[in-house]
Design an enzyme around this catalytic site. Structure first.
Site, PDB file in Angstrom:
ATOM      1  N   HIS A  97      55.288  19.282 -20.248  1.00  0.00           N
ATOM      2  CA  HIS A  97      54.558  19.594 -19.023  1.00  0.00           C
ATOM      3  C   HIS A  97      53.790  20.906 -19.207  1.00  0.00           C
ATOM      4  CE1 HIS A  97      54.335  19.044 -14.522  1.00  0.00           C
ATOM      5  NE2 HIS A  97      53.823  20.262 -14.676  1.00  0.00           N
TER       6      HIS A  97
ATOM      7  N   ASN B 130      52.988  28.244 -25.275  1.00  0.00           N
ATOM      8  CA  ASN B 130      53.136  27.421 -26.472  1.00  0.00           C
ATOM      9  C   ASN B 130      52.675  26.016 -26.119  1.00  0.00           C
ATOM     10  OD1 ASN B 130      54.424  29.542 -27.826  1.00  0.00           O
ATOM     11  ND2 ASN B 130      56.452  28.871 -27.178  1.00  0.00           N
TER      12      ASN B 130
ATOM     13  N   CYS C 210      58.147  18.715 -13.181  1.00  0.00           N
ATOM     14  CA  CYS C 210      57.382  17.949 -12.200  1.00  0.00           C
ATOM     15  C   CYS C 210      57.945  18.225 -10.811  1.00  0.00           C
ATOM     16  CB  CYS C 210      57.462  16.455 -12.515  1.00  0.00           C
ATOM     17  SG  CYS C 210      56.427  15.945 -13.918  1.00  0.00           S
TER      18      CYS C 210
ATOM     19  N   HIS D 276      51.631  16.315 -14.769  1.00  0.00           N
ATOM     20  CA  HIS D 276      52.362  16.257 -16.032  1.00  0.00           C
ATOM     21  C   HIS D 276      51.444  15.961 -17.214  1.00  0.00           C
ATOM     22  CE1 HIS D 276      56.066  15.589 -18.429  1.00  0.00           C
ATOM     23  NE2 HIS D 276      55.355  14.645 -19.042  1.00  0.00           N
TER      24      HIS D 276
ATOM     25  N   GLN E  64      55.246  30.935 -20.444  1.00  0.00           N
ATOM     26  CA  GLN E  64      56.425  31.743 -20.173  1.00  0.00           C
ATOM     27  C   GLN E  64      56.050  33.219 -20.093  1.00  0.00           C
ATOM     28  OE1 GLN E  64      60.174  30.426 -22.274  1.00  0.00           O
ATOM     29  NE2 GLN E  64      58.707  29.267 -23.495  1.00  0.00           N
TER      30      GLN E  64
ATOM     31  N   CYS F 219      61.300  14.833 -16.361  1.00  0.00           N
ATOM     32  CA  CYS F 219      60.744  16.181 -16.563  1.00  0.00           C
ATOM     33  C   CYS F 219      61.198  17.125 -15.457  1.00  0.00           C
ATOM     34  CB  CYS F 219      59.219  16.110 -16.592  1.00  0.00           C
ATOM     35  SG  CYS F 219      58.435  17.742 -16.710  1.00  0.00           S
TER      36      CYS F 219
ATOM     37  N   HIS G 266      52.842  24.379 -19.180  1.00  0.00           N
ATOM     38  CA  HIS G 266      53.515  25.576 -18.688  1.00  0.00           C
ATOM     39  C   HIS G 266      53.467  26.665 -19.753  1.00  0.00           C
ATOM     40  CE1 HIS G 266      56.737  24.105 -21.304  1.00  0.00           C
ATOM     41  NE2 HIS G 266      57.334  25.273 -21.174  1.00  0.00           N
TER      42      HIS G 266
END
Length: 381
Positions: A200, A189, A87, A149, A204, A84, A202
């Site tokens: 992971h 999303n 991470c 994660h 945007q 990932c 997150h």
């Protein structure tokens, strides 16, 4: 329908924003709560050319723009946990985008951007108005909510949620001030059904050099309402939903969440501030504090909304979209709200945007908004 009781919030010290740069020159910003050590780690990856964005092409049929970003075909797609890129450094078997060994909240420029500070696109207006092109100049940023994660936004402590809110606000202000940016859109999303390529936790932030179609539609409707009534459309909708009450999910001192009267998605919730504000930047400390509580509460309800055959809760895929005023126009009639939506119309059943929705934009919802609101109230913590 009221918010759960929460302990008094202690006096808050502002988060610290530390700007560094990755090996290819992209900006990375660490957002830390008080007492965190300074961020000094260097990106040890070999220096490679920075990926530029592509071009914008004018869709003359609907007077809109489409970003052509062929380089995104090569972006990282659903890697195993030990690969990932979100991470912290040293955790996985491949180099991370984040050089520090741990972090709280991190923002960095997307490695595979749809919009970027430099673009390979050419500025080629078409006198006929048909084949106009321009560089896809703007900004795409990734916001990592936690270094864990296996976590999810709803699992963050309230204090961390507040740090994320401050991050969204700071980036909205900074990106909106760029001369080429017309609109700033913060979103998350979650779930492979939505198209997530990295599991992971997150979100945007996109900074567009034009007004996207839905933003343009929201602004035009708000302007028409203001010209007709002298009032803000968002405020009148909130007042009407509060007065009706059948679709209200939760209400606090500063925020109300409701399923909209004409919801398009099988599950859609709007979260609106009681005060007229154009964007996240304009929220005061009390509003941000309560937002951290009510937003986390809503996300928890989503994961209790559906139950599988074995009785276990279904982890709901969703899009959380902050609808803010454009950066440079229409701010006097625009009003902030969150649009939280899911494509899942039942356990294992997706709402596809098929012929009617995709072909002509004629939305059909299989779930009555009042029923969705009742279920969301039912699954309160």
């Amino acid at each position: 329908m009221t918010l759960p009781e929460s302990p008094p919030t202690p006096a808050r010290t502002a988060a610290r924003f530390t700007t560094r740069h990755l090996a290819d020159g992209r900006e990375i910003i660490y957002v830390d709560e008080p007492g965190t050590p300074e961020r000094t780690a260097e990106d040890q990856r070999p220096v490679e050319p920075r990926v530029q964005s592509g071009e914008l092409r004018h869709d003359a049929l609907v007077d809109d723009w489409v970003a052509v970003a062929a380089h995104r075909q090569h972006r990282t797609f659903m890697p195993p946990k030990d690969e990932c890129p979100l991470c912290p450094a040293g955790v996985g078997s491949v180099p991370s985008e984040i050089p520090e060994r741990d972090y709280q909240v991190v923002v960095f420029e997307n490695r595979f951007p749809s919009y970027a500070v430099t673009s390979v696109g050419a500025d080629e207006p078409d006198p006929s108005g048909i084949f106009g092109k321009r560089p896809a100049v703007g900004r795409c940023e990734v916001v990592c909510f936690t270094s864990d994660h296996e976590s999810s936004f709803k699992d963050l402590p309230v204090g961390r949620v507040r740090t994320v809110i401050d991050t969204w606000a700071q980036r909205t202000q900074a990106l909106g001030a760029l001369p080429e940016v017309e609109h700033v859109f913060a979103f998350e999303n979650r779930g492979k059904e939505i198209g997530v390529t990295l599991p992971h936790p997150h979100g945007q932030i996109y900074a567009y050099p034009y007004l996207p179609d839905r933003t343009k539609s929201l602004l035009e409707a708000a302007r028409r309402h203001a010209e007709r009534t002298g009032r803000l459309l968002g405020a009148d909708i909130l007042a009407a939903e509060q007065a009706d009450g059948s679709r209200v999910v939760v209400s606090g001192t500063h925020w109300t969440a409701y399923v909209p009267f004409a919801a398009r998605w099988p599950l859609e919730v709007h979260l609106a501030p009681h005060r007229d504000v154009p964007d996240l930047v304009a929220l005061d400390d009390d509003e941000r504090d309560e937002l951290a509580v009510v937003y986390r509460d809503l996300l928890g309800r989503l994961d209790r909304y559906y139950v599988a055959e074995d009785g276990s809760p279904v982890k709901l895929p969703y899009i959380a979209a902050w609808q803010q005023a454009p950066a440079k126009t229409g701010r006097d009639v625009s009003r902030l709200h969150l649009q939280l939506m899911s494509v899942l119309r039942g356990p294992g059943r997706l709402k596809f945007l098929a012929g009617s929705e995709s072909g002509v934009g004629g939305w059909i919802n299989d779930v009555a908004p009042e029923r969705a609101a009742a279920r969301l109230r039912e699954v309160a913590p």
